[in-house]
Design an enzyme around this catalytic site. Structure first.
Site, PDB file in Angstrom:
ATOM      1  N   ILE A  12       0.845  -1.209   0.000  1.00  0.00           N
ATOM      2  CA  ILE A  12       0.000   0.000   0.000  1.00  0.00           C
ATOM      3  C   ILE A  12       0.880   1.260   0.000  1.00  0.00           C
ATOM      4  CG2 ILE A  12      -1.820   1.263   1.232  1.00  0.00           C
ATOM      5  CD1 ILE A  12      -2.732  -1.560   2.287  1.00  0.00           C
ATOM      6  N   ASP A  58      14.718  -1.263  11.365  1.00  0.00           N
ATOM      7  CA  ASP A  58      13.612  -1.985  12.004  1.00  0.00           C
ATOM      8  C   ASP A  58      13.030  -1.097  13.092  1.00  0.00           C
ATOM      9  OD1 ASP A  58      12.087  -3.743  13.662  1.00  0.00           O
ATOM     10  OD2 ASP A  58      13.169  -5.430  12.763  1.00  0.00           O
ATOM     11  N   LEU A  59      11.727  -0.892  13.056  1.00  0.00           N
ATOM     12  CA  LEU A  59      11.109   0.020  14.038  1.00  0.00           C
ATOM     13  C   LEU A  59      11.281  -0.466  15.470  1.00  0.00           C
ATOM     14  CD1 LEU A  59       7.684   1.223  12.574  1.00  0.00           C
ATOM     15  CD2 LEU A  59       9.977   2.018  12.082  1.00  0.00           C
ATOM     16  N   SER A 125      -7.472  -0.817  10.097  1.00  0.00           N
ATOM     17  CA  SER A 125      -8.119  -1.863   9.305  1.00  0.00           C
ATOM     18  C   SER A 125      -9.548  -2.090   9.776  1.00  0.00           C
ATOM     19  CB  SER A 125      -7.316  -3.156   9.493  1.00  0.00           C
ATOM     20  OG  SER A 125      -8.021  -4.252   9.012  1.00  0.00           O
ATOM     21  N   TYR A 149      -3.741 -10.011  15.404  1.00  0.00           N
ATOM     22  CA  TYR A 149      -3.434  -8.920  14.472  1.00  0.00           C
ATOM     23  C   TYR A 149      -4.403  -7.758  14.693  1.00  0.00           C
ATOM     24  CZ  TYR A 149      -3.822  -6.175  10.192  1.00  0.00           C
ATOM     25  OH  TYR A 149      -3.932  -5.129   9.301  1.00  0.00           O
ATOM     26  N   LYS A 153      -3.905  -3.722  16.007  1.00  0.00           N
ATOM     27  CA  LYS A 153      -4.380  -2.497  15.326  1.00  0.00           C
ATOM     28  C   LYS A 153      -5.230  -1.654  16.278  1.00  0.00           C
ATOM     29  CE  LYS A 153      -2.431  -2.647  11.521  1.00  0.00           C
ATOM     30  NZ  LYS A 153      -1.653  -1.615  10.875  1.00  0.00           N
ATOM     31  N   ASN A 196      -2.458 -14.662   1.500  1.00  0.00           N
ATOM     32  CA  ASN A 196      -3.436 -14.906   2.568  1.00  0.00           C
ATOM     33  C   ASN A 196      -4.817 -14.416   2.171  1.00  0.00           C
ATOM     34  OD1 ASN A 196      -1.768 -15.906   4.842  1.00  0.00           O
ATOM     35  ND2 ASN A 196      -0.698 -13.979   4.475  1.00  0.00           N
ATOM     36  N   ASN A 197      -4.852 -13.489   1.243  1.00  0.00           N
ATOM     37  CA  ASN A 197      -6.129 -12.868   0.876  1.00  0.00           C
ATOM     38  C   ASN A 197      -6.661 -13.426  -0.432  1.00  0.00           C
ATOM     39  OD1 ASN A 197      -4.516 -10.271   2.344  1.00  0.00           O
ATOM     40  ND2 ASN A 197      -6.572 -10.764   3.035  1.00  0.00           N
ATOM     41  N   LEU A 198      -7.957 -13.193  -0.640  1.00  0.00           N
ATOM     42  CA  LEU A 198      -8.622 -13.806  -1.788  1.00  0.00           C
ATOM     43  C   LEU A 198      -8.002 -13.419  -3.130  1.00  0.00           C
ATOM     44  CD1 LEU A 198     -10.994 -15.460  -2.967  1.00  0.00           C
ATOM     45  CD2 LEU A 198     -12.298 -13.322  -3.012  1.00  0.00           C
ATOM     46  N   ASP A 293     -14.210 -16.245   9.944  1.00  0.00           N
ATOM     47  CA  ASP A 293     -14.828 -15.447   8.874  1.00  0.00           C
ATOM     48  C   ASP A 293     -16.242 -14.992   9.245  1.00  0.00           C
ATOM     49  OD1 ASP A 293     -13.004 -15.041   6.894  1.00  0.00           O
ATOM     50  OD2 ASP A 293     -13.630 -16.699   5.623  1.00  0.00           O
TER      51      ASP A 293
HETATM   52  P1  NAD Z   1       3.046  -4.913   3.430  1.00  0.00           P
HETATM   53  O1  NAD Z   1       3.516  -6.075   4.223  1.00  0.00           O
HETATM   54  O2  NAD Z   1       3.185  -4.961   1.963  1.00  0.00           O
HETATM   55  O3  NAD Z   1       3.745  -3.569   3.960  1.00  0.00           O
HETATM   56  C1  NAD Z   1       4.204  -3.419   5.273  1.00  0.00           C
HETATM   57  C2  NAD Z   1       5.672  -3.015   5.215  1.00  0.00           C
HETATM   58  O4  NAD Z   1       6.137  -2.809   6.552  1.00  0.00           O
HETATM   59  C3  NAD Z   1       6.567  -4.089   4.588  1.00  0.00           C
HETATM   60  O5  NAD Z   1       7.374  -3.496   3.601  1.00  0.00           O
HETATM   61  C4  NAD Z   1       7.410  -4.604   5.758  1.00  0.00           C
HETATM   62  O6  NAD Z   1       8.695  -5.023   5.326  1.00  0.00           O
HETATM   63  C5  NAD Z   1       7.436  -3.382   6.671  1.00  0.00           C
HETATM   64  N1  NAD Z   1       7.628  -3.685   8.096  1.00  0.00           N
HETATM   65  C6  NAD Z   1       6.930  -4.538   8.884  1.00  0.00           C
HETATM   66  N2  NAD Z   1       7.420  -4.531  10.131  1.00  0.00           N
HETATM   67  C7  NAD Z   1       8.439  -3.629  10.151  1.00  0.00           C
HETATM   68  C8  NAD Z   1       9.342  -3.179  11.150  1.00  0.00           C
HETATM   69  N3  NAD Z   1       9.305  -3.666  12.397  1.00  0.00           N
HETATM   70  N4  NAD Z   1      10.265  -2.247  10.827  1.00  0.00           N
HETATM   71  C9  NAD Z   1      10.328  -1.751   9.563  1.00  0.00           C
HETATM   72  N5  NAD Z   1       9.511  -2.155   8.565  1.00  0.00           N
HETATM   73  C10 NAD Z   1       8.570  -3.084   8.858  1.00  0.00           C
HETATM   74  O7  NAD Z   1       1.521  -4.672   3.849  1.00  0.00           O
HETATM   75  P2  NAD Z   1       0.432  -3.702   3.225  1.00  0.00           P
HETATM   76  O8  NAD Z   1      -0.659  -4.559   2.696  1.00  0.00           O
HETATM   77  O9  NAD Z   1       1.049  -2.686   2.376  1.00  0.00           O
HETATM   78  O10 NAD Z   1      -0.112  -3.042   4.559  1.00  0.00           O
HETATM   79  C11 NAD Z   1       0.311  -1.788   5.018  1.00  0.00           C
HETATM   80  C12 NAD Z   1      -0.459  -1.438   6.267  1.00  0.00           C
HETATM   81  O11 NAD Z   1      -1.858  -1.464   5.993  1.00  0.00           O
HETATM   82  C13 NAD Z   1      -0.249  -2.408   7.428  1.00  0.00           C
HETATM   83  O12 NAD Z   1      -0.189  -1.660   8.621  1.00  0.00           O
HETATM   84  C14 NAD Z   1      -1.487  -3.261   7.412  1.00  0.00           C
HETATM   85  O13 NAD Z   1      -1.787  -3.765   8.678  1.00  0.00           O
HETATM   86  C15 NAD Z   1      -2.535  -2.266   6.940  1.00  0.00           C
HETATM   87  N6  NAD Z   1      -3.689  -2.899   6.292  1.00  0.00           N
HETATM   88  C16 NAD Z   1      -3.489  -3.720   5.219  1.00  0.00           C
HETATM   89  C17 NAD Z   1      -4.598  -4.326   4.622  1.00  0.00           C
HETATM   90  C18 NAD Z   1      -4.430  -5.280   3.469  1.00  0.00           C
HETATM   91  O14 NAD Z   1      -5.344  -6.094   3.224  1.00  0.00           O
HETATM   92  N7  NAD Z   1      -3.340  -5.237   2.724  1.00  0.00           N
HETATM   93  C19 NAD Z   1      -5.887  -4.070   5.105  1.00  0.00           C
HETATM   94  C20 NAD Z   1      -6.041  -3.201   6.191  1.00  0.00           C
HETATM   95  C21 NAD Z   1      -4.932  -2.615   6.779  1.00  0.00           C
HETATM   96  C1  WQD Z   2     -12.187 -12.204   1.535  1.00  0.00           C
HETATM   97  C2  WQD Z   2     -13.308 -13.208   1.290  1.00  0.00           C
HETATM   98  C3  WQD Z   2     -13.060 -15.219   2.580  1.00  0.00           C
HETATM   99  C4  WQD Z   2      -9.430 -16.585   0.497  1.00  0.00           C
HETATM  100  C5  WQD Z   2      -8.553  -9.784   5.658  1.00  0.00           C
HETATM  101  C6  WQD Z   2      -8.172  -9.421   7.048  1.00  0.00           C
HETATM  102  C7  WQD Z   2      -8.437  -7.964   7.296  1.00  0.00           C
HETATM  103  C8  WQD Z   2      -7.769  -7.081   6.231  1.00  0.00           C
HETATM  104  C9  WQD Z   2      -8.109  -7.539   4.853  1.00  0.00           C
HETATM  105  C10 WQD Z   2      -5.620  -6.404   7.051  1.00  0.00           C
HETATM  106  C11 WQD Z   2     -13.801 -13.886   2.570  1.00  0.00           C
HETATM  107  C12 WQD Z   2     -12.956 -15.520   1.092  1.00  0.00           C
HETATM  108  C13 WQD Z   2     -10.528 -15.866   0.919  1.00  0.00           C
HETATM  109  C14 WQD Z   2      -9.635 -17.822  -0.169  1.00  0.00           C
HETATM  110  C15 WQD Z   2     -12.015 -17.533   0.043  1.00  0.00           C
HETATM  111  N1  WQD Z   2      -6.335  -7.140   6.326  1.00  0.00           N
HETATM  112  N2  WQD Z   2     -11.797 -16.332   0.697  1.00  0.00           N
HETATM  113  N3  WQD Z   2     -10.916 -18.252  -0.376  1.00  0.00           N
HETATM  114  O1  WQD Z   2     -10.827 -11.947   5.547  1.00  0.00           O
HETATM  115  O2  WQD Z   2     -12.173 -10.039   4.529  1.00  0.00           O
HETATM  116  O3  WQD Z   2      -9.952  -9.587   5.472  1.00  0.00           O
HETATM  117  O4  WQD Z   2      -7.825  -8.945   4.740  1.00  0.00           O
HETATM  118  O5  WQD Z   2      -5.982  -5.576   7.848  1.00  0.00           O
HETATM  119  O6  WQD Z   2      -7.932  -7.712   8.550  1.00  0.00           O
HETATM  120  O7  WQD Z   2      -8.937 -10.219   7.953  1.00  0.00           O
HETATM  121  O8  WQD Z   2     -10.076 -10.843   3.384  1.00  0.00           O
HETATM  122  O9  WQD Z   2      -9.195 -11.616   1.247  1.00  0.00           O
HETATM  123  O10 WQD Z   2      -8.888 -13.078   3.277  1.00  0.00           O
HETATM  124  O11 WQD Z   2     -11.152 -12.829   2.294  1.00  0.00           O
HETATM  125  O12 WQD Z   2     -13.150 -17.976  -0.157  1.00  0.00           O
HETATM  126  O13 WQD Z   2      -8.683 -18.532  -0.552  1.00  0.00           O
HETATM  127  O14 WQD Z   2     -12.792 -14.282   0.477  1.00  0.00           O
HETATM  128  O15 WQD Z   2     -13.772 -16.246   3.241  1.00  0.00           O
HETATM  129  O16 WQD Z   2     -15.175 -14.106   2.423  1.00  0.00           O
HETATM  130  P1  WQD Z   2     -10.859 -10.680   4.796  1.00  0.00           P
HETATM  131  P2  WQD Z   2      -9.732 -12.115   2.533  1.00  0.00           P
END
Ligand code: NAD
Ligand code: WQD
Length: 336
Positions: A12, A58-59, A125, A149, A153, A196-198, A293
Site C-alpha cells: 500500500i 527496524d522500528l 483496518s 493482528y 491495530k 493470505n487474501n482472496l 470469517d
Molecule cells: P506490506 O507487508 O506490503 O507492507 C508493510 C511493510 O512494513 C513491509 O514493507 C514490511 O517489510 C514493513 N515492516 C513490517 N514490520 C516492520 C518493522 N518492524 N520495521 C520496519 N519495517 C517493517 O503490507 P500492506 O498490505 O502494504 O499493509 C500496510 C499497512 O496497511 C499495514 O499496517 C497493514 O496492517 C494495513 N492494512 C493492510 C490491509 C491489506 O489487506 N493489505 C488491510 C487493512 C490494513
Molecule cells: C475475503 C473473502 C473469505 C481466500 C482480511 C483481514 C483484514 C484485512 C483484509 C488487514 C472472505 C474468502 C478468501 C480464499 C475464500 N487485512 N476467501 N478463499 O478476511 O475479509 O480480510 O484482509 O488488515 O484484517 O482479515 O479478506 O481476502 O482473506 O477474504 O473464499 O482462498 O474471500 O472467506 O469471504 P478478509 P480475505
C-alpha cells in the site's frame, strides 16, 4: 511536505508514494524488508520520475529509528504503514505480532515526541470491527477485534489517541476495508510469498501457479452463499492518504475514517470478474468455512467523503484488470 513513511517499500505504501510524489511531497522511507524488497522503491521512482530517500531500519530498534529522525530533522508528518498483517500467522505467533506492531509503534511515537513531529496518518483496518452488528459499518461501531493482528491495530489506535491528546498531535486513522489491485502501469503491486487474501490467491491460480481457489463456504447468509466484502482499489486507497494529509494541514484534531467503496462483492463474483480479466475460467472448489470469517463486511464511507472530500472512483473491472496486469507482467513478483 517532508513525510516519513514507515513500511515504505510495502504494497500500500508503494502506491501511496506514487500519489504523494505526484503532489511533490518529499519522502523519507523506512523499512526492514521483512515483507518487501528494495525493487518496489526503485519502481516507484521510475513511475514517478522522482527520487525518494531510504533507510533500512527496524522500528523495533529505537536507536536506528532515532538516527533517522536525527538526520531528517524537519519531518512534517508520519504515515505509519509498517506492521505484520497476516491474521492466521498472528494467531500462531501472537507475541511476534505484539512485539513488531506494538513495540515498533511505541518507538515511533516516542521519536515523534522527542523530535516534535505532530502530524500522523495511521494504517488501520476494518479488522478492528470484528463481526459488526450493523452493515454498512460506521466509524462509531464498537471496536472489538477477534484475533491478535486485529488487537494490535486496535491497541495502536488507542495508544495513538492517548498520545495525541497528551502531546497535541493531529491524527488521521484510516480503517481500510479490502485493498486489491495494482498500479495501472503494472510495475508495482502486491507480492506475497504465500497469498493470505482472496484476490492474490485467485490471481496466482489464474496464472497457473496454484491449482484452484478454495471458496471458504457457500452457506453464508448472502445472495449466492459466499462471503461478501468491500474491495477497494489500492490507487483509490493511496489517494485517501493524500486527502488525509491535506486534512491535517487544514484541520487540527484526531479523525477516524472508513476507507471502502460501500459496495460489496461475493467470492464467486470476484472469481467471475477475474476470469473475465484473464480471459479464461479460474478453477475453484467449494470448501468449508474458514475459522473467524463472517458473512458480510461493508464500509459506510460517507464520513470520509464529507470530511476528507475523498471517494473511491475505480470499479471492480479496474481492480481485477490491474491485478491481472501486474500478475502477468511480473509472474515472480519483484523477483522477475
Ligand atoms: P506490506 O507487508 O506490503 O507492507 C508493510 C511493510 O512494513 C513491509 O514493507 C514490511 O517489510 C514493513 N515492516 C513490517 N514490520 C516492520 C518493522 N518492524 N520495521 C520496519 N519495517 C517493517 O503490507 P500492506 O498490505 O502494504 O499493509 C500496510 C499497512 O496497511 C499495514 O499496517 C497493514 O496492517 C494495513 N492494512 C493492510 C490491509 C491489506 O489487506 N493489505 C488491510 C487493512 C490494513
Ligand atoms: C475475503 C473473502 C473469505 C481466500 C482480511 C483481514 C483484514 C484485512 C483484509 C488487514 C472472505 C474468502 C478468501 C480464499 C475464500 N487485512 N476467501 N478463499 O478476511 O475479509 O480480510 O484482509 O488488515 O484484517 O482479515 O479478506 O481476502 O482473506 O477474504 O473464499 O482462498 O474471500 O472467506 O469471504 P478478509 P480475505
Amino acid at each position: 511536505m517532508k513525510i516519513l513513511i514507515t513500511g515504505g517499500a510495502g504494497y500500500i505504501a508503494s502506491h501511496t508514494n506514487v500519489e504523494l510524489l505526484s503532489k511533490n511531497h518529499e519522502l523519507i522511507l523506512v523499512d526492514n524488508f521483512c515483507n518487501s524488497t528494495p525493487e518496489s522503491i526503485k519502481r516507484v521512482e521510475e513511475i514517478s520520475g522522482k527520487k525518494v530517500k531510504f533507510y533500512e531500519a527496524d522500528l523495533r530498534e529505537i536507536d536506528a529509528l532515532e538516527k533517522v529522525f536525527e538526520a531528517e530533522n524537519d519531518i512534517s508528518a508520519v504515515i505509519h504503514f509498517a506492521a505484520l498483517k497476516a491474521v492466521g500467522e498472528s494467531v500462531e505467533k501472537p507475541l511476534l505480532y505484539y512485539e513488531n506492531n506494538i513495540s515498533g509503534s511505541l518507538n515511533l511515537y516516542k521519536c515523534m515526541v522527542k523530535y516534535g513531529v505532530k502530524n500522523f496518518v495511521f494504517s488501520s483496518s476494518a479488522t478492528v470491527y470484528g463481526d459488526p452488528d450493523q452493515i454498512p459499518v460506521k466509524e462509531t461501531a464498537p471496536v472489538r477485534a477477534t484475533n491478535p493482528y486485529g488487537h494490535t491495530k486496535a491497541m495502536m489506535e488507542q495508544i495513538l489517541l492517548d498520545a495525541a491528546k497528551a502531546h497535541g498531535w493531529n491524527v488521521v486513522i484510516l480503517r481500510y476495508f479490502n485493498p486489491v489491485g495494482a498500479h495501472e502501469s503494472g510495475r508495482i503491486g502486491e507480492d506475497p510469498e504465500y497469498p493470505n487474501n482472496l484476490l492474490p490467491f485467485v490471481s496466482q491460480v489464474a496464472a497457473g501457479i496454484r491449482d484452484k481457489v478454495t471458496v471458504f463456504g457457500d452457506d453464508w447468509e448472502t445472495p449466492d452463499g459466499t462471503g461478501v466484502r468491500d474491495y477497494i482499489h489500492v490507487t483509490d486507497l493511496a489517494k485517501a492518504h493524500v486527502s488525509a494529509l491535506e486534512k491535517l494541514v487544514n484541520d487540527k484534531g484526531t479523525f477516524i475514517y472508513n476507507i471502502g467503496t460501500g459496495r460489496g462483492y461475493s467470492v464467486l463474483e470476484m472469481i467471475e470478474a477475474f476470469s473475465k480479466a484473464c480471459g479464461h475460467p479460474v478453477p475453484y472448489r467449494i470448501g468449508p468455512r474458514r475459522a473467524g470469517d463472517v458473512a458480510t463486511v461493508l464500509a459506510d464511507p460517507s464520513k470520509a467523503e464529507k470530511e476528507l472530500g475523498w471517494k473511491a472512483q475505480l470499479e471492480l473491472e479496474e481492480m481485477v484488470n490491474s491485478a491481472w496486469k501486474w500478475q502477468s507482467l511480473n509472474p515472480k513478483g519483484y523477483k522477475t
